[in-house]
Design an enzyme around this catalytic site. Structure first.
Site, PDB file in Angstrom:
ATOM      1  N   SER A 227       0.835  -1.200   0.000  1.00  0.00           N
ATOM      2  CA  SER A 227       0.000   0.000   0.000  1.00  0.00           C
ATOM      3  C   SER A 227       0.873   1.255   0.000  1.00  0.00           C
ATOM      4  CB  SER A 227      -0.897   0.014   1.243  1.00  0.00           C
ATOM      5  OG  SER A 227      -0.121   0.228   2.413  1.00  0.00           O
ATOM      6  N   LYS A 228       0.226   2.386  -0.220  1.00  0.00           N
ATOM      7  CA  LYS A 228       0.922   3.673  -0.173  1.00  0.00           C
ATOM      8  C   LYS A 228       1.539   3.875   1.210  1.00  0.00           C
ATOM      9  CE  LYS A 228       0.092   8.636  -0.538  1.00  0.00           C
ATOM     10  NZ  LYS A 228       0.539   8.940   0.829  1.00  0.00           N
ATOM     11  N   ARG A 229       0.830   3.421   2.246  1.00  0.00           N
ATOM     12  CA  ARG A 229       1.333   3.581   3.615  1.00  0.00           C
ATOM     13  C   ARG A 229       2.686   2.892   3.798  1.00  0.00           C
ATOM     14  NH1 ARG A 229      -2.728   1.637   5.786  1.00  0.00           N
ATOM     15  NH2 ARG A 229      -3.981   3.515   5.926  1.00  0.00           N
TER      16      ARG A 229
ATOM     17  N   ASP B 239       5.284   5.183   2.288  1.00  0.00           N
ATOM     18  CA  ASP B 239       5.514   6.354   3.134  1.00  0.00           C
ATOM     19  C   ASP B 239       6.361   5.983   4.352  1.00  0.00           C
ATOM     20  OD1 ASP B 239       3.995   7.854   1.421  1.00  0.00           O
ATOM     21  OD2 ASP B 239       2.163   7.746   2.618  1.00  0.00           O
TER      22      ASP B 239
END
Length: 504
Positions: free
Chosen positions: A264-266, A269
């Protein structure tokens, strides 16, 4: 392959394109090109509530940057256009009507409150509510299977909200085939009656997807694993329309670096790597990293994405796009999820860095560093040739090469303790003398003169070479000392050595 190959990539314009989507597009592209086929881009924008302005342009730009452009799509070779589902809205109702007329679908008038009540009632009894054969005719649900034709028409004429649901068959065993996953068996009794069409005139994904794939003559549907649960319904829809279904291939998930759960994007990040091909600015101003802006080469991105789920069956890891097209085979795509490895992506980028022309890299590098504004790009290219082996990104260049452009204004403390000994001033003064008397100021001549003097006087190489490097660089790092001396020139070399002597 006997039939004409036509594949499609059909993203929703709801935000930036995740690299999982890019991987799906890539595998479709490789398959199409290997078989002399057509790669179609279709924008599935039926969900207008989630539509994000600019997302379609982002998708097109991302595909172009990866060098996997579509052959047919919005504004390009529109043989089967339009290619945005919102512009095909007029097509779908007739197919929903056809399913109803043939007894394969029905109108349902249940409100969300009524359906919530049914779910809670089932949960109270420890059951899961499924809208299908076992309850659609029991009278608690309001649909055209229990209403008379006149009652149904009256509700529609009165403007009541409705949906069209597919009538899943009862007591059947479906035998499905997937190129990657093999034979799949499904009991139709566990399927729910999916919504296909709504009274606002918009189809759901399931109906629009099937109709568009049929009308666009798609031969193979290559999509993510998350669509595998929809395969049974899609096959049933093809059967209900009397159409030949395309062949299906469901790609494995791209997993987190830990190997557990979908990437995921998380994750990006948290661990500091991009999950989008291009930088993306959200409507709220939030900026997400992109592979392009982070300094990755498109060839590296394509190469590492190709290995997320596919295996060539050899030890080879570096593949050009042309080689990928030649070697790609859906039969060699894995069923199991593919773990994303950020370090491996850097490894690929490092390799492709070495393949770049130094002059091209120099032009990129020059735009990133104010100190290089007035420096000849050809000189920068020569410097890059000396340091790029240790670089992964263009952004690494300044740290690796700043001393080629500016003299050190300080000397690393730890390096100084290691390099500077008693007698350093005297030996460096002698090195200056050797440099000044070297008329042919080349790498080879400098090596001959200085190394010859060191050997003749039985001096340890470290006693000379370490303080010499410190004088030139400010630290004990960098390429060959004689390469540095040659590049910065005789006057600058002497000046830097004198600078170190002065600090002593």
């Amino acid at each position: 392959m006997s039939k004409n190959v036509r594949v499609r990539f059909a993203p929703s314009p709801t935000g930036p394109l995740h690299i999982g989507g890019v991987r799906t597009a890539l595998f479709n592209y490789l398959f199409a090109k290997k078989h002399g086929g057509v790669f179609v881009l279709r924008i599935e924008d039926t969900d207008q509530n989630r539509y994000v302005a600019g997302a379609e342009d982002y998708i097109v730009n991302a595909l172009n940057w990866c060098n996997i452009p579509f052959d047919e799509g919005p504004g390009k070779n529109e043989k089967f256009g339009p290619y945005r589902q919102s512009e095909r809205k007029h097509l779908y109702k007739q197919y929903a009507d056809q399913l109803i007329a043939d007894g394969n679908a029905y109108y349902a008038f249940d409100t969300s409150e009524q359906l919530d009540a049914e779910r809670k009632s089932h949960e109270a009894e420890g059951k899961t509510f499924i809208y299908n054969w076992h309850n659609r005719k029991k009278g608690r649900l309001i649909n055209s299977l229990v209403l008379t034709e006149n009652e149904t028409n009256a509700k529609i004429d009165a403007g009541e909200n409705y949906v069209v649901r597919f009538k899943s068959p009862q007591d059947q065993i479906l035998h499905l085939k997937d190129i990657i996953r093999g034979n799949i068996t499904i009991d139709t009794n566990v399927l729910d009656d999916k919504i296909l069409f709504k009274s606002d005139g918009m189809p759901t994904y399931h109906l629009a997807n099937i109709v568009d794939d049929h009308l666009m003559e798609i031969s193979h549907v290559i999509r993510g694993e998350e669509w595998l649960p929809s395969l049974a319904l899609h096959q049933l829809l093809y059967d209900a329309f009397g159409w030949d279904a395309p062949e299906f291939a469901h790609l494995p998930l791209i997993l987190k670096p830990t190997g557990k759960g979908k990437l995921s994007k998380r994750d990006g990040d948290k661990m500091g790597f991009p999950v989008f091909p291009l930088e993306y600015t959200a409507p709220d101003g939030t900026v997400s990293k992109g592979y392009k802006e982070e300094g990755y080469f498109a060839e590296a991105v394509v190469n590492f994405l190709s290995f997320l789920g596919w295996n060539p069956g050899t030890e080879q890891e570096i593949f050009s796009l042309e080689q990928l097209i030649s070697d790609f085979d859906l039969a060699r795509v894995n069923k199991a999820g593919a773990r994303f490895d950020p370090d491996k992506t850097k490894w690929f980028n490092h390799h492709y860095m070495q393949q770049q022309l130094d002059l091209n890299l120099a032009e990129q590098f020059k735009t990133t560093q104010l100190e290089l504004k007035d420096v000849d790009v050809n000189y920068i290219a020569l410097v890059i040739g000396l340091i790029k082996e240790r670089a992964t990104f263009v952004s690494d260049f300044w740290e690796l090469s700043h001393f080629f452009f500016t003299a050190p204004n300080s000397f690393d403390e730890k390096a100084s303790k290691k390099a500077l000994k008693e007698g350093t001033t005297e030996v460096l003064t002698k090195v200056i003398e050797l440099i000044n008397t070297t008329d042919n100021f080349t790498v080879e001549q400098l090596q001959t003169n200085i190394k010859g003097w060191i050997t003749a006087n039985n001096i340890g190489f470290g006693k000379i070479m370490m303080p010499l490097r410190l004088a030139l660089v400010g630290a004990l790092q960098g390429p060959d000392v004689f390469d540095i001396m040659f590049m910065i020139g005789k006057v600058e070399t002497v000046k830097r050595i004198e600078g170190l002597i002065h600090t002593l």
